[in-house]
Design an enzyme around this catalytic site. Structure first.
Site, PDB file in Angstrom:
ATOM      1  N   GLN A  26      12.411  52.982   7.539  1.00 27.65           N
ATOM      2  CA  GLN A  26      13.783  53.191   7.987  1.00 27.65           C
ATOM      3  C   GLN A  26      14.659  53.912   6.963  1.00 27.65           C
ATOM      4  O   GLN A  26      15.713  54.427   7.334  1.00 27.65           O
ATOM      5  CB  GLN A  26      14.409  51.849   8.386  1.00 27.65           C
ATOM      6  CG  GLN A  26      13.692  51.200   9.570  1.00 27.65           C
ATOM      7  CD  GLN A  26      14.303  49.878   9.981  1.00 27.65           C
ATOM      8  OE1 GLN A  26      13.973  48.848   9.407  1.00 27.65           O
ATOM      9  NE2 GLN A  26      15.180  49.889  10.966  1.00 27.65           N
ATOM     10  N   HIS A  46       6.311  61.819  15.997  1.00 27.88           N
ATOM     11  CA  HIS A  46       6.002  63.233  16.192  1.00 27.88           C
ATOM     12  C   HIS A  46       5.238  63.505  17.479  1.00 27.88           C
ATOM     13  O   HIS A  46       4.750  64.614  17.694  1.00 27.88           O
ATOM     14  CB  HIS A  46       5.259  63.781  14.969  1.00 27.88           C
ATOM     15  CG  HIS A  46       6.197  64.022  13.819  1.00 27.88           C
ATOM     16  ND1 HIS A  46       6.827  65.228  13.614  1.00 27.88           N
ATOM     17  CD2 HIS A  46       6.677  63.174  12.880  1.00 27.88           C
ATOM     18  CE1 HIS A  46       7.629  65.121  12.572  1.00 27.88           C
ATOM     19  NE2 HIS A  46       7.557  63.891  12.104  1.00 27.88           N
ATOM     20  N   ASP A  59      11.294  61.259   8.897  1.00 28.84           N
ATOM     21  CA  ASP A  59      10.753  62.229   7.918  1.00 28.84           C
ATOM     22  C   ASP A  59      11.596  62.274   6.652  1.00 28.84           C
ATOM     23  O   ASP A  59      11.065  62.355   5.548  1.00 28.84           O
ATOM     24  CB  ASP A  59      10.711  63.644   8.515  1.00 28.84           C
ATOM     25  CG  ASP A  59       9.639  63.770   9.592  1.00 28.84           C
ATOM     26  OD1 ASP A  59       8.987  62.767   9.905  1.00 28.84           O
ATOM     27  OD2 ASP A  59       9.461  64.892  10.118  1.00 28.84           O
ATOM     28  N   HIS A 129       6.461  45.879   6.988  1.00 31.47           N
ATOM     29  CA  HIS A 129       7.594  45.927   7.906  1.00 31.47           C
ATOM     30  C   HIS A 129       7.324  47.065   8.897  1.00 31.47           C
ATOM     31  O   HIS A 129       8.025  48.077   8.906  1.00 31.47           O
ATOM     32  CB  HIS A 129       8.896  46.124   7.132  1.00 31.47           C
ATOM     33  CG  HIS A 129      10.145  45.807   7.917  1.00 31.47           C
ATOM     34  ND1 HIS A 129      11.120  44.953   7.468  1.00 31.47           N
ATOM     35  CD2 HIS A 129      10.578  46.241   9.126  1.00 31.47           C
ATOM     36  CE1 HIS A 129      12.106  44.879   8.363  1.00 31.47           C
ATOM     37  NE2 HIS A 129      11.801  45.655   9.382  1.00 31.47           N
ATOM     38  N   ASN A 173       6.902  41.118   8.417  1.00 32.03           N
ATOM     39  CA  ASN A 173       8.222  41.008   9.011  1.00 32.03           C
ATOM     40  C   ASN A 173       8.131  40.957  10.531  1.00 32.03           C
ATOM     41  O   ASN A 173       7.659  41.912  11.158  1.00 32.03           O
ATOM     42  CB  ASN A 173       9.084  42.218   8.619  1.00 32.03           C
ATOM     43  CG  ASN A 173      10.490  42.104   9.180  1.00 32.03           C
ATOM     44  OD1 ASN A 173      11.278  41.274   8.719  1.00 32.03           O
ATOM     45  ND2 ASN A 173      10.811  42.891  10.184  1.00 32.03           N
ATOM     46  N   TYR A 316      19.560  37.393  14.957  1.00 36.39           N
ATOM     47  CA  TYR A 316      20.614  38.313  15.409  1.00 36.39           C
ATOM     48  C   TYR A 316      21.420  37.785  16.588  1.00 36.39           C
ATOM     49  O   TYR A 316      22.621  37.983  16.648  1.00 36.39           O
ATOM     50  CB  TYR A 316      20.008  39.671  15.807  1.00 36.39           C
ATOM     51  CG  TYR A 316      19.527  40.482  14.629  1.00 36.39           C
ATOM     52  CD1 TYR A 316      18.239  40.310  14.116  1.00 36.39           C
ATOM     53  CD2 TYR A 316      20.355  41.395  14.007  1.00 36.39           C
ATOM     54  CE1 TYR A 316      17.801  41.047  13.024  1.00 36.39           C
ATOM     55  CE2 TYR A 316      19.920  42.143  12.915  1.00 36.39           C
ATOM     56  CZ  TYR A 316      18.643  41.958  12.425  1.00 36.39           C
ATOM     57  OH  TYR A 316      18.227  42.683  11.342  1.00 36.39           O
TER      58      TYR A 316
HETATM   59  C1  PNW Z   1      14.922  43.698  13.313  1.00 34.90           C
HETATM   60  N1  PNW Z   1      15.896  40.708  18.979  1.00 34.90           N
HETATM   61  O1  PNW Z   1      14.317  43.774  14.583  1.00 34.90           O
HETATM   62  C2  PNW Z   1      14.065  44.504  12.341  1.00 34.90           C
HETATM   63  O2  PNW Z   1      13.459  43.676  11.369  1.00 34.90           O
HETATM   64  C3  PNW Z   1      14.782  45.637  11.676  1.00 34.90           C
HETATM   65  O3  PNW Z   1      13.855  46.571  11.149  1.00 34.90           O
HETATM   66  C4  PNW Z   1      15.751  46.267  12.640  1.00 34.90           C
HETATM   67  O4  PNW Z   1      16.308  47.462  12.167  1.00 34.90           O
HETATM   68  C5  PNW Z   1      16.809  45.224  12.934  1.00 34.90           C
HETATM   69  O5  PNW Z   1      16.250  44.031  13.445  1.00 34.90           O
HETATM   70  C6  PNW Z   1      17.871  45.704  13.912  1.00 34.90           C
HETATM   71  O6  PNW Z   1      17.289  45.978  15.167  1.00 34.90           O
HETATM   72  C7  PNW Z   1      14.755  42.997  15.654  1.00 34.90           C
HETATM   73  O7  PNW Z   1      15.786  41.154  20.136  1.00 34.90           O
HETATM   74  C8  PNW Z   1      14.885  43.580  16.912  1.00 34.90           C
HETATM   75  O8  PNW Z   1      16.396  39.560  18.789  1.00 34.90           O
HETATM   76  C9  PNW Z   1      15.247  42.824  17.994  1.00 34.90           C
HETATM   77  C10 PNW Z   1      15.498  41.462  17.866  1.00 34.90           C
HETATM   78  C11 PNW Z   1      15.374  40.871  16.625  1.00 34.90           C
HETATM   79  C12 PNW Z   1      15.005  41.636  15.536  1.00 34.90           C
END
Ligand code: PNW
Length: 486
Positions: A26, A46, A59, A129, A173, A316
């Site tokens: 990322q 790609h 990239d 990750h 992760n 989240y």
């Molecule tokens: C994480 N959900 O992914 C990843 O670890 C990161 O790389 C990413 O950028 C970040 O969250 C933001 O998206 C998730 O649906 C994607 O609860 C979706 C969920 C949780 C984590």
């Protein structure tokens, strides 16, 4: 119970360290540089037609491969205790295997780690990750049981190279996102879409690879390096729509993250009973000769049980759950196996990401569940964050962080053993298939500028003040006309 509307100044207890996180694909860029091998994300982005929004790729990304000094400067501006980043397997081992180590790639990670340590910022390192060497992906990736050896060999190289200075390790992760989104669905590579089958094979191999690596670290490195090692799970909170659906919500939790947490953190080990029974029953009813869920042998159960020094939580958001008898999902499939439907409330504050709404009490409930179900393990909050469409005044993100940290402190008061809090993310970055359209950063990154200038958002000032004062003050208003300084 949750005190999220409490608007007084709240002290943060000693012993919780604060940081931010990113991941290799990322932010790093330098896709082909200095002998890096191809990863599944290099390959995927790609493809034609391009699978990512705006045909974005990683990239160049944030060009962190060349800008690690600026990255560390931002960590210093924020006053971080630690920074969580991941290693690119294909940058360190371009052939996927240990026959060739890419010294230049190793140098990048040494530079980053040494620069951080010079300013007393602890590295927290994730081995995997999501960016798998493409060659291993071609050989089945996480559905091939040989990945246990491939991953363990790679991890050993990482411990040998960096373990003298890295004291916090994460193996993998978010197994849920890898297995469900990549092998059961089509959101991330390898986009297999073999739901209710490949996702379960992936889950088993991830657990065994993780546990094997954990024990290898304990046996070969613990004494000399004295670090701590565990896994980071995606813990989504599922709330029953009503009393009637308490069991349905529990099923969703067990399928979504209990499938990884129960084998590692429960006293009995193994997949959760409900997952084993449900998938076995449905499989037989569907005419399969055996359960679509692979078994863990008694030796595997023993290997996996207890194989994490802490519970790493990426959290989240929250979903509401109700049971539906006539399935709207295809059979067989992972969601048909769960047997429930989920949604989010319109009234919850929405992020730029479709799946993400702010529900701080869900975080409190998730932390409480982990404390009670798994005998109060040490918890590292390894990711938590909110997306916008950009802009330096990000009041929605500030509100999210304050309310979620507040919910975390409620759990701490109840006895949860929380050791760290990590904001996702230090800066905007390549948000997987959403490309650069969803911004999670405390710092904004200008992708039109070849030097990828990073600018502190209002949330960076607020996060800095929380860390400096070690308290939550809902009324603190930063002056963002004054540049943020170290
Ligand atoms: C994480 N959900 O992914 C990843 O670890 C990161 O790389 C990413 O950028 C970040 O969250 C933001 O998206 C998730 O649906 C994607 O609860 C979706 C969920 C949780 C984590």
């Amino acid at each position: 119970k949750s005190n999220v509307n409490r608007h007084e100044i709240r002290k943060i207890p000693e012993g919780i360290i604060f940081g931010t996180a990113t991941a290799a694909y990322q932010v790093e860029g330098a896709r082909d540089e200095d002998g890096k091998g191809e990863s599944n994300w290099d390959h995927f982005t790609h493809k034609e037609p391009c699978p990512v929004k705006n045909c974005d790729t990683g990239d160049i990304a944030n060009d962190s491969y060349h800008q690690y000094k600026r990255d560390v400067e931002m960590m210093r501006e924020l006053g971080l205790d630690f920074y969580r980043f991941s290693l690119s397997w294909s940058r360190i081992l371009p052939t996927s295997f240990t026959d060739k180590i890419n010294e230049k790639g190793v140098q990048y990670y040494n530079n980053l780690i040494n620069e951080m340590l010079a300013y007393n910022i602890q590295p927290m390192v994730t081995l995997f990750h999501w960016d798998l060497p493409q060659k291993l992906q071609d050989m089945g990736g996480w559905t091939n049981p040989y990945i246990v050896d491939w991953f363990t060999d790679y991890a050993r190289v990482a411990f040998e190279l960096f373990g003298d200075r890295v004291k916090y390790w994460f193996t993998i992760n978010e197994p849920r996102e890898i297995c469900y989104e990549g092998y059961g669905a089509t959101s991330v590579p390898p986009t297999l879409n073999i739901s209710g089958y490949a996702d379960y094979l992936c889950a088993k191999n991830i657990l065994v690879a993780h546990a094997n690596t954990y024990h290898m670290y304990k046996k070969e490195f613990q004494q000399s390096q004295a670090g701590t090692i565990g896994i980071a799970l995606s813990v989504i909170w599922y709330e029953p729509e009503s009393e009637e659906y308490i069991e349905a919500a529990e099923d969703a939790r067990q399928f979504s993250w209990g499938i990884y947490a129960n084998p590692i953190f429960s006293k009995t080990g193994d997949f959760p009973e409900i997952v084993k029974d449900r998938v076995a029953d449905k499989s037989l009813a569907q005419g399969f000769s055996r359960s679509r869920l692979p078994e863990l042998s008694p030796d595997e159960v023993d290997l996996i049980k207890g194989s994490s020094d802490f519970f790493g939580i990426n959290h989240y958001t929250t979903y509401i759950i109700y049971r539906n008898s006539s399935s709207i999902f295809p059979t067989p499939s992972f969601y048909d196996d769960i047997g429930s439907v989920f949604y989010q409330k319109e009234t919850w504050e929405a992020a730029a990401s479709l799946w993400l709404k702010a529900v701080p009490w869900g975080f409190y409930n998730a932390l409480t569940k982990i404390r009670t179900e798994y005998d109060n393990p040490p918890v590292y909050i390894t990711e938590n964050g909110f997306s916008t469409r950009g802009g330096l005044v990000d009041d929605s993100r500030i509100k999210y962080y304050r309310n979620y940290i507040n919910a975390m402190l409620d759990a701490v008061e109840d006895g949860s053993d929380i050791r760290s809090y990590t904001a996702w993310s230090l800066m905007d970055n390549f948000e997987w298939t959403e490309g650069y359209t969803e911004c999670f950063g405390l710092y904004e990154v200008n992708y039109n500028d070849p030097s990828r200038t990073r600018t502190a958002r209002k949330s960076a000032y607020v996060y800095k003040e929380i860390l400096r004062a070690r308290q939550l003050d809902f009324h603190y208003e930063p002056d963002i006309t004054v540049p943020i300084t170290i």
